[in-house]
Write a protein that holds these residues in place. Sequence first.
Motif, PDB file in Angstrom:
ATOM      1  N   ARG A  17       0.972  -1.650  -0.020  1.00 34.09           N
ATOM      2  CA  ARG A  17      -0.352   0.380   0.082  1.00 34.09           C
ATOM      3  C   ARG A  17       0.546   1.212   0.262  1.00 34.09           C
ATOM      4  NH1 ARG A  17      -0.170   2.819   5.777  1.00 34.09           N
ATOM      5  NH2 ARG A  17      -2.378   3.116   5.239  1.00 34.09           N
ATOM      6  N   CYS A  18       0.628   2.495  -0.597  1.00 33.82           N
ATOM      7  CA  CYS A  18       1.316   4.009  -0.977  1.00 33.82           C
ATOM      8  C   CYS A  18       1.346   4.389   0.707  1.00 33.82           C
ATOM      9  CB  CYS A  18       0.598   5.034  -1.556  1.00 33.82           C
ATOM     10  SG  CYS A  18       1.459   5.894  -1.408  1.00 33.82           S
ATOM     11  N   GLU A  19       2.690   4.330   1.487  1.00 33.96           N
ATOM     12  CA  GLU A  19       2.513   4.960   2.210  1.00 33.96           C
ATOM     13  C   GLU A  19       1.966   6.533   2.471  1.00 33.96           C
ATOM     14  OE1 GLU A  19       6.895   4.772   3.862  1.00 33.96           O
ATOM     15  OE2 GLU A  19       6.441   2.749   4.218  1.00 33.96           O
ATOM     16  N   LEU A  20       1.649   7.693   1.330  1.00 30.14           N
ATOM     17  CA  LEU A  20       1.551   8.388   1.419  1.00 30.14           C
ATOM     18  C   LEU A  20       0.200   8.907   1.271  1.00 30.14           C
ATOM     19  CD1 LEU A  20       2.995  11.360   1.585  1.00 30.14           C
ATOM     20  CD2 LEU A  20       3.055  11.106  -1.433  1.00 30.14           C
ATOM     21  N   CYS A  21      -0.613   8.025   0.486  1.00 25.33           N
ATOM     22  CA  CYS A  21      -1.994   8.089   0.481  1.00 25.33           C
ATOM     23  C   CYS A  21      -2.765   7.292   0.619  1.00 25.33           C
ATOM     24  CB  CYS A  21      -2.312   8.362  -1.393  1.00 25.33           C
ATOM     25  SG  CYS A  21      -1.750   7.115  -2.570  1.00 25.33           S
ATOM     26  N   GLY A  22      -2.237   5.922   0.904  1.00 22.85           N
ATOM     27  CA  GLY A  22      -2.860   4.945   1.529  1.00 22.85           C
ATOM     28  C   GLY A  22      -3.784   3.950   0.337  1.00 22.85           C
ATOM     29  N   THR A  23      -3.829   3.707  -0.573  1.00 24.87           N
ATOM     30  CA  THR A  23      -3.969   2.819  -1.457  1.00 24.87           C
ATOM     31  C   THR A  23      -3.561   1.937  -1.682  1.00 24.87           C
ATOM     32  OG1 THR A  23      -5.096   2.937  -3.945  1.00 24.87           O
ATOM     33  CG2 THR A  23      -2.750   3.772  -3.745  1.00 24.87           C
ATOM     34  N   GLU A  24      -4.309   0.874  -2.246  1.00 22.13           N
ATOM     35  CA  GLU A  24      -3.793  -0.574  -2.413  1.00 22.13           C
ATOM     36  C   GLU A  24      -3.530  -1.030  -3.384  1.00 22.13           C
ATOM     37  OE1 GLU A  24      -6.200  -3.166   0.946  1.00 22.13           O
ATOM     38  OE2 GLU A  24      -4.921  -1.935   2.550  1.00 22.13           O
ATOM     39  N   THR A  28       1.728   0.100  -9.487  1.00 19.12           N
ATOM     40  CA  THR A  28       1.986  -0.614 -10.664  1.00 19.12           C
ATOM     41  C   THR A  28       3.017  -1.648 -10.207  1.00 19.12           C
ATOM     42  OG1 THR A  28       1.334   1.262 -11.802  1.00 19.12           O
ATOM     43  CG2 THR A  28       3.176  -0.620 -13.088  1.00 19.12           C
ATOM     44  N   ILE A  29       3.245  -3.083  -9.887  1.00 19.26           N
ATOM     45  CA  ILE A  29       4.570  -3.696 -10.033  1.00 19.26           C
ATOM     46  C   ILE A  29       5.348  -3.609 -10.862  1.00 19.26           C
ATOM     47  CG2 ILE A  29       4.285  -6.004  -8.599  1.00 19.26           C
ATOM     48  CD1 ILE A  29       1.631  -6.437  -8.043  1.00 19.26           C
ATOM     49  N   HIS A  30       6.602  -3.369 -10.371  1.00 18.13           N
ATOM     50  CA  HIS A  30       7.259  -3.698 -11.006  1.00 18.13           C
ATOM     51  C   HIS A  30       8.487  -5.239 -10.721  1.00 18.13           C
ATOM     52  CE1 HIS A  30       7.301   0.333 -11.663  1.00 18.13           C
ATOM     53  NE2 HIS A  30       7.289   0.578 -10.861  1.00 18.13           N
ATOM     54  N   VAL A  45       9.033  -6.744  -2.617  1.00 19.54           N
ATOM     55  CA  VAL A  45       8.570  -6.121  -3.910  1.00 19.54           C
ATOM     56  C   VAL A  45       8.923  -5.008  -4.178  1.00 19.54           C
ATOM     57  CG1 VAL A  45       6.591  -6.107  -1.750  1.00 19.54           C
ATOM     58  CG2 VAL A  45       5.378  -6.067  -4.433  1.00 19.54           C
ATOM     59  N   ALA A  46       8.541  -4.497  -5.441  1.00 11.02           N
ATOM     60  CA  ALA A  46       8.922  -2.808  -6.019  1.00 11.02           C
ATOM     61  C   ALA A  46       7.204  -2.800  -6.601  1.00 11.02           C
ATOM     62  CB  ALA A  46       9.979  -2.996  -6.316  1.00 11.02           C
ATOM     63  N   TYR A  47       7.213  -1.458  -5.984  1.00  9.05           N
ATOM     64  CA  TYR A  47       6.045  -0.804  -7.118  1.00  9.05           C
ATOM     65  C   TYR A  47       5.816   0.431  -6.803  1.00  9.05           C
ATOM     66  CZ  TYR A  47       3.922  -1.324  -2.198  1.00  9.05           C
ATOM     67  OH  TYR A  47       3.893  -0.460  -0.727  1.00  9.05           O
ATOM     68  N   THR A  48       5.278   1.015  -7.852  1.00  9.28           N
ATOM     69  CA  THR A  48       4.742   2.363  -7.742  1.00  9.28           C
ATOM     70  C   THR A  48       2.836   2.476  -7.601  1.00  9.28           C
ATOM     71  OG1 THR A  48       6.221   2.549  -9.593  1.00  9.28           O
ATOM     72  CG2 THR A  48       5.154   4.503  -9.346  1.00  9.28           C
ATOM     73  N   CYS A  49       2.976   3.715  -6.705  1.00  2.27           N
ATOM     74  CA  CYS A  49       2.188   4.627  -6.824  1.00  2.27           C
ATOM     75  C   CYS A  49       1.480   4.809  -7.858  1.00  2.27           C
ATOM     76  CB  CYS A  49       1.624   5.253  -5.701  1.00  2.27           C
ATOM     77  SG  CYS A  49      -0.132   6.161  -5.619  1.00  2.27           S
ATOM     78  N   CYS A  52       0.133   8.972  -6.532  1.00  7.33           N
ATOM     79  CA  CYS A  52       0.811   9.666  -6.013  1.00  7.33           C
ATOM     80  C   CYS A  52       2.343   9.894  -6.830  1.00  7.33           C
ATOM     81  CB  CYS A  52       1.012   9.931  -4.560  1.00  7.33           C
ATOM     82  SG  CYS A  52       1.701   8.613  -3.757  1.00  7.33           S
ATOM     83  N   ARG A  53       2.515   8.775  -7.330  1.00 12.04           N
ATOM     84  CA  ARG A  53       3.996   8.370  -8.120  1.00 12.04           C
ATOM     85  C   ARG A  53       5.454   7.658  -6.712  1.00 12.04           C
ATOM     86  NH1 ARG A  53       1.674   6.798 -12.974  1.00 12.04           N
ATOM     87  NH2 ARG A  53       0.930   8.583 -14.037  1.00 12.04           N
ATOM     88  N   ARG A  54       4.356   7.983  -5.880  1.00 13.83           N
ATOM     89  CA  ARG A  54       5.445   6.956  -5.386  1.00 13.83           C
ATOM     90  C   ARG A  54       5.711   5.671  -5.603  1.00 13.83           C
ATOM     91  NH1 ARG A  54       6.941   9.437   0.839  1.00 13.83           N
ATOM     92  NH2 ARG A  54       8.288   7.768   1.644  1.00 13.83           N
ATOM     93  N   PHE A  55       8.185   5.745  -5.271  1.00 19.53           N
ATOM     94  CA  PHE A  55       8.063   4.363  -5.654  1.00 19.53           C
ATOM     95  C   PHE A  55       7.972   3.416  -4.011  1.00 19.53           C
ATOM     96  CE2 PHE A  55      11.778   1.504  -5.948  1.00 19.53           C
ATOM     97  CZ  PHE A  55      11.272   0.552  -6.960  1.00 19.53           C
ATOM     98  N   HIS A  56       7.941   2.572  -3.828  1.00 10.78           N
ATOM     99  CA  HIS A  56       7.822   1.788  -2.246  1.00 10.78           C
ATOM    100  C   HIS A  56       8.630   0.584  -2.822  1.00 10.78           C
ATOM    101  CE1 HIS A  56       5.016   3.788  -0.507  1.00 10.78           C
ATOM    102  NE2 HIS A  56       4.240   4.368  -1.737  1.00 10.78           N
ATOM    103  N   GLU A  57       9.616   0.357  -2.117  1.00  9.19           N
ATOM    104  CA  GLU A  57      10.489  -1.055  -2.161  1.00  9.19           C
ATOM    105  C   GLU A  57      10.753  -1.941  -0.750  1.00  9.19           C
ATOM    106  OE1 GLU A  57      13.678  -3.561  -4.624  1.00  9.19           O
ATOM    107  OE2 GLU A  57      14.321  -1.807  -3.660  1.00  9.19           O
ATOM    108  N   HIS A  58       9.831  -3.073  -0.060  1.00  9.01           N
ATOM    109  CA  HIS A  58       9.735  -3.440   0.850  1.00  9.01           C
ATOM    110  C   HIS A  58       9.885  -4.569   1.369  1.00  9.01           C
ATOM    111  CE1 HIS A  58       5.373  -3.854   0.880  1.00  9.01           C
ATOM    112  NE2 HIS A  58       5.362  -2.147   0.382  1.00  9.01           N
TER     113      HIS A  58
END
Length: 134
Positions: A17-24, A28-30, A45-49, A52-58
């Motif tokens: 889920r996006c930490e910035l806007c909360g969407t699940e 887009t999974i990379h 897992v690496a993905y982009t919201c 808000c266009r924020r990249f996440h990897e965790h």
Amino acid sequence: MSTSTPRHNLPQPRRMRCELCGTEHQLTIHAITAMGAANGDLVTVAYTCNECRRFHEHLSYAADVAAALRQVRWMAKVIMFGDDYIHCGFPMAEAEFEVERLCYRSSTAGGLSTVSLPIRVLRCRCGFQLEVPE
């Protein structure tokens, strides 16, 4: 009395889920990378919201990522799943080993120089082709 070294806080697995806007669901999974047999069912897992266009990897549990894959609407055109590259829902097959030659002009050498880079050529069933460094 023995002295023990303090334990560092290890990263804890999280749901996608996006930490910035909360969407699940607007993700887009990379890439999905297994952490090895010693770590059980943990993956990175690496993905982009998409909101808000924020990249996440965790770290995440494989079961949580599998559940998210059933709900996610977007995937990158090529997704890296462990050591496999996936396109059209199927792992791409290695076509052959090739060497790519690059030429560049060097101001000190006064002419063209070449660099050889080993690459793998992967092809999808649909004909899509991808070159990845060896």
